[in-house]
Design a protein around this motif. Structure first.
Motif, short mmCIF file in Angstrom:
data_model
loop_
_atom_site.label_atom_id
_atom_site.label_comp_id
_atom_site.label_asym_id
_atom_site.label_seq_id
_atom_site.Cartn_x
_atom_site.Cartn_y
_atom_site.Cartn_z
N SER A 208 2.21 -0.76 30.54
CA SER A 208 3.36 -1.07 31.39
C SER A 208 3.08 -0.83 32.87
N THR A 209 1.90 -0.33 33.18
CA THR A 209 1.60 -0.06 34.60
C THR A 209 0.32 -0.77 35.06
N GLY A 210 0.07 -1.93 34.43
CA GLY A 210 -1.02 -2.77 34.94
C GLY A 210 -2.41 -2.24 34.71
N ALA A 211 -2.62 -1.52 33.59
CA ALA A 211 -3.98 -1.06 33.29
C ALA A 211 -4.56 -1.76 32.07
N ALA A 212 -3.72 -2.46 31.30
CA ALA A 212 -4.22 -3.09 30.07
C ALA A 212 -3.21 -4.11 29.54
N ASP A 213 -3.74 -5.17 28.89
CA ASP A 213 -2.87 -6.08 28.13
C ASP A 213 -2.78 -5.64 26.67
N GLY A 214 -3.56 -4.65 26.34
CA GLY A 214 -3.60 -4.15 24.97
C GLY A 214 -4.87 -3.32 24.81
N PHE A 215 -5.23 -3.01 23.59
CA PHE A 215 -6.35 -2.11 23.36
C PHE A 215 -7.22 -2.55 22.19
N ASN A 216 -8.47 -2.15 22.30
CA ASN A 216 -9.38 -2.17 21.17
C ASN A 216 -9.29 -0.79 20.54
N ILE A 217 -8.64 -0.72 19.40
CA ILE A 217 -8.47 0.58 18.75
C ILE A 217 -9.74 0.90 17.96
N MET A 218 -10.34 2.04 18.29
CA MET A 218 -11.64 2.43 17.73
C MET A 218 -11.49 3.69 16.89
N PRO A 219 -11.07 3.56 15.63
CA PRO A 219 -10.81 4.77 14.84
C PRO A 219 -12.07 5.64 14.71
N ALA A 220 -11.88 6.94 14.94
CA ALA A 220 -13.00 7.88 14.85
C ALA A 220 -13.55 7.93 13.43
N VAL A 221 -12.67 7.82 12.46
CA VAL A 221 -13.05 7.89 11.04
C VAL A 221 -12.42 6.70 10.32
N LEU A 222 -13.21 6.04 9.45
CA LEU A 222 -12.70 4.89 8.69
C LEU A 222 -12.86 5.10 7.19
N PRO A 223 -11.87 4.72 6.39
CA PRO A 223 -10.67 3.97 6.77
C PRO A 223 -9.51 4.84 7.28
N SER A 224 -9.59 6.17 7.14
CA SER A 224 -8.37 6.99 7.36
C SER A 224 -7.78 6.83 8.77
N GLY A 225 -8.64 6.74 9.79
CA GLY A 225 -8.14 6.65 11.17
C GLY A 225 -7.35 5.37 11.40
N LEU A 226 -7.78 4.28 10.77
CA LEU A 226 -7.06 3.01 10.93
C LEU A 226 -5.74 3.06 10.15
N GLU A 227 -5.79 3.62 8.95
CA GLU A 227 -4.57 3.75 8.14
C GLU A 227 -3.51 4.57 8.88
N THR A 228 -3.94 5.68 9.46
CA THR A 228 -3.00 6.53 10.20
C THR A 228 -2.43 5.79 11.40
N PHE A 229 -3.28 5.06 12.11
CA PHE A 229 -2.80 4.31 13.28
C PHE A 229 -1.76 3.28 12.86
N VAL A 230 -2.07 2.53 11.79
CA VAL A 230 -1.17 1.46 11.34
C VAL A 230 0.14 2.05 10.80
N ASP A 231 0.04 3.14 10.09
CA ASP A 231 1.24 3.69 9.44
C ASP A 231 2.08 4.56 10.37
N HIS A 232 1.48 5.11 11.41
CA HIS A 232 2.24 6.05 12.25
C HIS A 232 2.38 5.66 13.72
N VAL A 233 1.40 4.94 14.26
CA VAL A 233 1.52 4.55 15.68
C VAL A 233 2.19 3.17 15.80
N VAL A 234 1.74 2.21 14.98
CA VAL A 234 2.30 0.85 15.06
C VAL A 234 3.83 0.85 14.91
N PRO A 235 4.43 1.59 13.96
CA PRO A 235 5.90 1.59 13.85
C PRO A 235 6.59 2.07 15.13
#
Lengths: 444, 444
Positions: free
Chosen positions: A381-408
């Motif tokens: 919202s302050t002109g630093a990004a149109d979005g992100f490349n999300i780079m989970p530290a651990v897979l698959p758990s880091g992506l699952e957590t992002f999708v289930d808890h950050v995306v909502p």
């Protein structure tokens, strides 16, 4: 930020953190299993993310062979298998302009685009690494300038091949027996400094015209190339100030190149390390850092800065007499970033190596889903990004957590889609469908 | 015939017959749909066939653009998507040694082998077609000798890269933090006339060691290459006498090269056109032939024989003053076959063109399932073949009919497996697992 946030899932075997494979939860054989990558694509799609993305290099990353999985299955093959296990998610692979033939590369990505019905993207890179060059007869790595000169011509050839088929070239009329209208399939006849390619390509255009052009070099020539051709830029930005200035600079360069700056998406990397509480997140970070063996990263840093590993004190700041940036022929932007990170945050060498090991130079953010969502919102919202490349530290758990808890949380704030509105990667990104035709028309 | 019959399904968009797309039953868009190829692989697997196979060329087959689907999605990408829709069937793709880099090719096929858990095969070809050469900067096609010299060195490099990883190179020990044992991953350091490739490859060996080596050139240098390296040979043999003599010659050459001739499988192409009665099969053949438009095939033949199309009478025999075989730099074996076919069967030019259009020079057999099974048994039991490349004239129906009506007959006669006994393509073919190590050890 344009239309809505863009979120890619940047995948890397067991996770971006150097030591992710050593966690008790990690299945150490998963990085060779196509089912692992299909699962990751399905998780990302469950989170209505824009795409999954693979980095790549045509070599074995030699120095770290003993410390993490270093095999790399061919990304386009993985994405093809992931395409048929999903319906909507975009599929982006890196492929180098330095050691490929443009006809083969154009065909591979056009095929992925056909197989996925318009969900493919090509991350255009040049390869400086001599470990790669030596697999293709090179004894000396091409210079930065040589690589970018080849990359630009390579792009023109690929775009030209992709644009060679008019959308009405296939008739398939059983009655008259005419399948393709050969007058609607153009020969390219490219003759340039690096390539001579006649065409036409043996794959027609897809539902999105052609694959999305992504670019990942943030050096000066990298940005110049991006401004002219790229539709998305993957970049490492260590702080929001760096992010804003890069964003402004690249959007301005895109405007100067005669293009609509909304048609180039700026997507910094972000390594989220998540926990239900901040303390839980910090504990995971600590657990990962404790599992890193520093011998190889130290040797690599020593090689980069030009000081023997034996003379470097892990618990002191980075020495000041390091190799100047101008002497770097390889990944210059990354080297600059490393030096800047060490200086700005006054890190010890050990801290610096752990930071690099957690996401290879990309920004890590450790905290709760709420804190990560705040961070994403602030940047977007302050002109630093149109979005992100999300780079989970651990897979698959880091992506699952992002999708289930950050995306909502991002959805609740109206920043991210509730469901896909289109079927192609261009539709997800809000990009126009390029018209068939000559190279520069294709992205103008 | 060794152990049991080998049966591959040789796939080609809507079918091998030039006019297959014009049949009322044919879905003309299927050739671009990955689901079509996944279905074909599943049908072949239902018939416990050994593999599915794709031919390939890195070019648009220019002359026939108007008469049939000529796009060609990248075969390794298709096979990756087919691998995840099947469990057992082998997956073989053609890839050219003329316009690829050995490191990239070795990686692509090793990746397919990993994704499919040891079901990959590489059909090694050289590319004479100048339509292809012009896509890679060549203005003059390489000579037959140049292509084969490059092909042999290319093979040595690929086998060397595949053999670089010892089977115990990956340790993945969480406790000690050692992932790969770098002393068990060998640098290749190949320096030759055509290539300079250091390695190691960034993909380790699969359950079957490395992909099966298939070869498809039946010229003299093609056979010499096959005798040294190939584990299966795809060949066009117009009559059982030709088949027996080719079989005997190639097995003898393999023995002379110091290899076990059982470890090279001879697999002629066969285009079955099936009906419940012979009359029904003939009617299908007639229906297909009536849909062929002869303008382009005639132009192609005219170019090959060196006589203008306007001077050729479609209803007369082939002229006698055709271009001599020695002047052909391209697919010499195929040209010889065309001439021999026309002469032996005293075909008119029209008949010859229809025969070529039905399976591009391969032997077509029109009849009932019983008759096709008899033909297959005769060849396999009298030293003319170890099995066949089944080339359905129409897809998917021709493959479905073969699997549902011919395969059960072959099983009943004890010629073909009731179920898969192994999981890898090498196990299906009855081939040994090559040891890791230097190139020539790998297939010796």
């Amino acid at each position: 930020m344009s239309q809505h946030l863009i979120l890619n899932a940047f995948l890397m075997n067991n996770g971006h953190h150097e030591a992710s494979w050593r966690l008790p939860e990690t299945d150490v054989t998963a990085y060779r299993e196509v089912a692992h990558y299909q699962h990751l694509a399905q998780v990302a799609e469950r989170g209505t993310m824009d795409s999954v993305f693979f980095a790549d290099s045509p070599s074995l990353f030699g120095t770290n062979l003993e410390r993490r999985p270093t095999e790399a299955l061919e990304p386009a093959l993985l994405l093809s298998a992931m395409a048929v296990a999903t319906q909507r998610i975009g599929l982006i692979a890196t492929s180098s302009t330095t050691y490929e033939e443009p006809y083969n590369l154009a065909r591979t990505f056009a095929s992925l685009d056909a197989i996925s019905h318009g969900r493919a993207g090509w991350n255009v890179v040049t390869t400086a690494d001599l470990n790669a060059g030596a697999n293709f007869g090179h004894e000396v790595a091409p210079t930065h300038a040589e690589r970018y000169s080849r990359a630009e011509e390579f792009l023109e050839v690929v775009l030209g091949l992709w644009g060679g088929w008019a959308d009405d070239a296939t008739i398939a009329d059983k009655a008259s027996g005419v399948f393709h209208d050969s007058s609607r399939v153009e020969v390219l006849d490219h003759v340039g400094e690096h390539f001579r390619v006649r065409g036409p390509l043996n794959v027609a255009r897809s539902e999105q015209g052609h694959p999305v052009i992504v670019q990942a070099g943030s050096s000066v020539p990298g940005m110049a190339l991006a401004a002219r051709y790229a539709e998305a830029v993957f970049t490492a930005q260590p702080s929001i100030e760096d992010g804003r200035s890069f964003y402004a600079e690249l959007k301005a360069a895109t405007r100067r190149a005669g293009r609509n700056p909304d048609h180039l998406k700026v997507l910094p990397g972000l390594v989220p390390i998540l926990g239900s509480t901040e303390a839980e997140a910090r504990a995971l970070e600590q657990q990962l850092d404790d599992l890193v063996v520093l011998d190889h990263p130290l040797a690599q840093l020593a090689g980069d800065i030009g000081i023997p590993a034996s003379e470097i004190d892990l618990d002191a700041p980075l020495p000041t007499d390091v190799r100047p940036v101008e002497e770097i022929q390889g990944n210059r932007a990354r080297y600059e970033l490393t030096l800047a990170l060490a200086r700005r945050e006054q890190l010890t060498v050990r801290q610096l190596l752990l930071r690099l090991g957690s996401g290879r130079g990309h920004r890590a953010f450790t905290g709760t889903p709420e804190q990560v969502a705040d961070d994403i919102e602030l940047w977007a919202s302050t002109g630093a990004a149109d979005g992100f490349n999300i780079m989970p530290a651990v897979l698959p758990s880091g992506l699952e957590t992002f999708v289930d808890h950050v995306v909502p949380l991002l959805r609740r704030r109206g920043l991210f889609r509730e469901d896909y509105e289109g079927t192609t990667l261009r539709e997800h990104y809000g990009l126009p469908v390029p018209t068939a035709g000559r190279p520069l028309e294709a992205t103008a």
